[in-house]
Scaffold this active site. Structure first.
Site: not given
Ligand code: NAP
Length: 482
Positions: A251, A285, A153, A463
């Protein structure tokens, strides 16, 4: 360079290379067209990246802070020099409006320049000893090789917010961006390479999370994992990190409450809500997910917000004037719609939107009409699950205590927002909210110099700010007898 010819390569030990498993397509969520391909790494590629980062660590960690600072400053400059290119790649693969992409590039550069300055200020302590014969020193030293794993995102700023403080602290990094948005990461690494980052200090590995992150979790040389993404994956990584007691910064997801009191500046509150909720099509997020409004002004505010939301221009992010782009994929559209249908089935009233956009120019993309729903129960899905889309639920409240209780009634604790002109209430509510971030009459609270992060299931660590650098340092105590 035309975005449809883009080829994203791995960057390991200062060299571009293909992925050992070939490549994978990257799509524009506004049109469904393939705009480029990215290298598909294997676990072996991921281990080579750790080899490079581990080999680079001794020299980088010993480089004087001011020299690291100068390199990070140059990275910031090169990012800004490439700003338009990076922003366009980001909009093409992620979908956000170009103006937002440009803003994200600016804050990414900011992370490098601000953290670079912090590289000069990594202090230790001298503690007064209990006897004259002793001197007690505290040293702060880099944790070691760090794995940075980021979501789609904010494809540039999430990487920058990890790489910059890690490098400032003297760590070296291996990075895996989300598979939906690998090309922005490649463009960011072009800027880092141009800035003269020594080889092996920062490495980029794109491809399947299982192979890449799995290899890093098993590798004892990786001493820290810094992850931004879903709470579900964050928990899995925390469990995995326990095996080698790797340091973690997580995060994770959010479910932000947005409280508007009757004494607020209602124009500012309505505008702030629309900005917080619909920026990046609701895929942030920290974006508002639950709107709680004091009952006496709830209907008036609902109408003001509806009026503003109906005027939002939806379309491909690269198009002039667009304010809300597509969602990342079809599943994201389905998730939003499921929450809307759930709300309606429980008596919810749709004030505007409430449907996917599929006609004409929207036909091939993942668009959803900006939506506001009210008159729904507190246990509706939108009140419980992170939406990650352009939907907000509105509930009235009667008292300050009730507003705080409703806001805190969630396992998440990342960002929260309060609109009031009453100083006492502002303090009471900000202190009562169980969140890592409170935007007080402020819908955009993220800056490089302030700590960003969540409590409860929204994560561990911070962060940004000086705490962002501390997260990459270990404390060593040296007790010395003279
Ligand atoms: P995600 O599915 O958790 O993926 C995040 C990263 O982790 C991607 O690089 C993904 O790779 C990798 N990943 C996926 N499954 C994994 C596993 N089993 N083991 C290790 N790595 C893995 O999240 P997203 O859909 O990309 O992002 C949306 C989420 O991020 C939302 O919940 C949002 O709230 C959160 N977010 C939080 C913050 C904050 O600062 N708190 C900021 C932005 C977003 P692949 O893409 O190759 O699957």
């Amino acid at each position: 360079m035309a975005s449809d010819t883009r080829e994203g390569l791995l960057y390991i030990d200062g060299e571009r290379c293909k992925g050992s498993a070939g490549s994978f397509p990257v799509e524009d969520p506004a049109t469904g067209t393939v705009i480029g391909r990215a290298a598909k790494a294997t676990a072996e590629d991921a281990r080579r990246a750790v080899d490079a980062a581990a080999a680079a660590f001794p020299a980088w960690s010993k480089m004087p802070g001011p020299e690291r600072a100068a390199i990070l400053r140059r990275v910031a400059d090169r990012i800004m020099a490439r700003s338009e290119e990076i922003a366009r790649v980001m909009t093409a693969e992620q979908g956000k409006p170009l103006a937002e992409a440009r803003g994200e590039v600016r804050i990414s550069a900011d992370y490098f320049s601000w953290n670079g300055e912090e590289a000069r200020r990594i202090y230790g302590d001298l503690i007064p000893a209990s006897t004259n014969q002793k001197r007690l020193l505290v040293l702060r030293q880099p944790v070691g090789v760090t794995a940075a794993i980021t979501p789609w995102n904010f494809p540039a700023s999430m990487l920058a917010r990890k790489i910059a403080p890690a490098l400032a602290a003297g760590c070296t990094v291996v990075c895996k961006p989300a598979s939906a948005t690998p090309l922005t990461a490649c463009a960011l690494f072009d800027a880092m390479e141009e800035a003269g980052l020594p080889k092996g200090v920062a490495n980029l590995v794109t491809g399947p999370a299982g192979a890449v992150v799995g290899a890093w979790m098993d590798d004892g040389r990786v001493r820290k994992v810094s992850f931004t993404g879903s709470t579900e994956v964050g928990k899995e990584l925390m469990r995995g990190a326990a095996a080698q007691m790797k340091r973690v910064s997580l995060e994770l997801g959010g479910h932000a409450p947005f409280l508007i009191f009757a004494d607020a500046d209602l124009d500012a509150a309505a505008a702030g809500l629309v900005m917080s909720k619909f920026r990046n099509a609701g895929q942030t997020c920290i974006c508002a997910n639950r709107l709680y409004v004091e009952r006496t002004v709830a209907e008036e505010l609902a109408q003001r917000i509806r009026h503003q939301v109906e005027k939002l221009k939806v379309g491909p992010g690269a198009q002039e004037g667009v304010e809300v782009g597509p969602l990342i994929d079809h599943e994201a559209v389905q998730k939003v719609h499921a929450q809307v249908q759930d709300a309606v089935s429980r008596g919810g009233r749709v004030l505007c939107g409430g449907h996917a956009l599929r006609e004409g120019a929207f036909a091939q993309g993942h668009f959803y009409a900006p939506t506001v729903v009210t008159d729904l129960p507190y246990d509706a899905l939108v009140a419980r699950e992170e939406t990650f889309g352009p939907l907000i639920g509105l509930w009235p409240f009667d008292t300050e205590e009730e507003a705080i209780a409703l806001a805190n009634d969630t396992p998440y604790g990342l960002a929260s927002y309060v609109y009031t002109q009453n100083l006492g209430r502002a303090f009471r509510v900000a202190e009562g909210l169980e969140y890592g971030i409170v935007g007080l009459n402020d819908p955009v609270p993220t800056v490089a110099q302030a700590p960003f992060g969540g409590v409860k299931e929204s994560g561990v660590g911070r962060e940004g700010g000086y705490e962002g650098v501390l997260a990459y340092l270990e404390t060593k105590f040296v007790s010395m007898v003279l």
